[in-house]
Design an enzyme around this catalytic site. Sequence first.
Site, mmCIF file in Angstrom:
data_model
loop_
_atom_site.group_PDB
_atom_site.id
_atom_site.type_symbol
_atom_site.label_atom_id
_atom_site.label_comp_id
_atom_site.label_asym_id
_atom_site.label_seq_id
_atom_site.Cartn_x
_atom_site.Cartn_y
_atom_site.Cartn_z
ATOM 1 N N TYR A 1 19.891 -80.281 -52.735
ATOM 2 C CA TYR A 1 20.303 -79.524 -53.917
ATOM 3 C C TYR A 1 19.161 -78.636 -54.409
ATOM 4 O O TYR A 1 19.355 -77.444 -54.690
ATOM 5 C CB TYR A 1 20.738 -80.493 -55.015
ATOM 6 C CG TYR A 1 21.197 -79.825 -56.289
ATOM 7 C CD1 TYR A 1 22.435 -79.196 -56.354
ATOM 8 C CD2 TYR A 1 20.399 -79.820 -57.431
ATOM 9 C CE1 TYR A 1 22.867 -78.579 -57.530
ATOM 10 C CE2 TYR A 1 20.820 -79.219 -58.606
ATOM 11 C CZ TYR A 1 22.057 -78.601 -58.643
ATOM 12 O OH TYR A 1 22.480 -77.982 -59.804
ATOM 13 N N LYS B 1 18.790 -74.485 -54.773
ATOM 14 C CA LYS B 1 18.501 -73.841 -56.052
ATOM 15 C C LYS B 1 17.166 -73.086 -56.018
ATOM 16 O O LYS B 1 17.024 -72.046 -56.680
ATOM 17 C CB LYS B 1 18.506 -74.885 -57.173
ATOM 18 C CG LYS B 1 19.890 -75.452 -57.463
ATOM 19 C CD LYS B 1 20.857 -74.368 -57.930
ATOM 20 C CE LYS B 1 22.174 -74.943 -58.432
ATOM 21 N NZ LYS B 1 23.077 -73.911 -58.981
ATOM 22 N N SER C 1 19.168 -74.234 -62.086
ATOM 23 C CA SER C 1 19.001 -75.632 -62.500
ATOM 24 C C SER C 1 17.520 -75.892 -62.671
ATOM 25 O O SER C 1 16.681 -75.175 -62.097
ATOM 26 C CB SER C 1 19.575 -76.560 -61.428
ATOM 27 O OG SER C 1 19.150 -77.896 -61.607
#
Length: 229
Positions: free
Chosen positions: A144, A148, A131
């Site tokens: 998050y 990642k 991402s």
Amino acid sequence: MATHVITGAGSGIGAAVTRRLHERGDEVVLHARDAGRAKELAAEFPGAQTLVGDLSDPGKLSWAFSHQSLPDRVDSLLHIAGVVDLGPVGDLTPKTWLNQLNVNLVAPAELTRLFLPQLRVAQGHVLFVNSGSGLNAHAGWAAYAASKHGLKALADSLRHEEHANGVRVTSVYPGRTASPMQAKVHQQEGKEYDPTKWIDPESVATTILMALDLPRDAEVNDLTVRPGR
């Protein structure tokens, strides 16, 4: 005919990639979180094999797979599944942290470990759909983005470790992509969701297939895909 093990095949980028590979006649082995979801994927992609295991509990994946038939050959392992829950650091609970770390980082590491023997024999490909948050973290995205950023480290380490075995490793960093996950993000941000403003999953799928189909004399390490409008 290549065999691909794919997580996240049920929607968004994963569904687009699976559909393209399935339509061209490749073998697809689709991960599902439970038997009901496996049945749905098998109906959507006739002839596909399914593997059931809960990515949120990666410690049990080996046990779950030991009771199922694994493919003898694996040409690529495509880590596309992911979860996101936004919130400021001051509000994030350990449960929220652990769920995103387990699904987005620990489970891909464990799946890679389990399939490395087949990937080495096939001189295969491990591809991580990361991402933009794996490169830059912003307010509200701590858990998050941490998962990642960790996924980038996993891919980079794996690439160095497996280069001599002929295993290629690619990280793809899509910007915001029209998908159910993006709809959830907009809901959490309190914003109206308009999928036409974001990348079509088919466009990301095109970049993934390009990396997979590249001749053996080259390897895509990192690929960033941004919205074009």
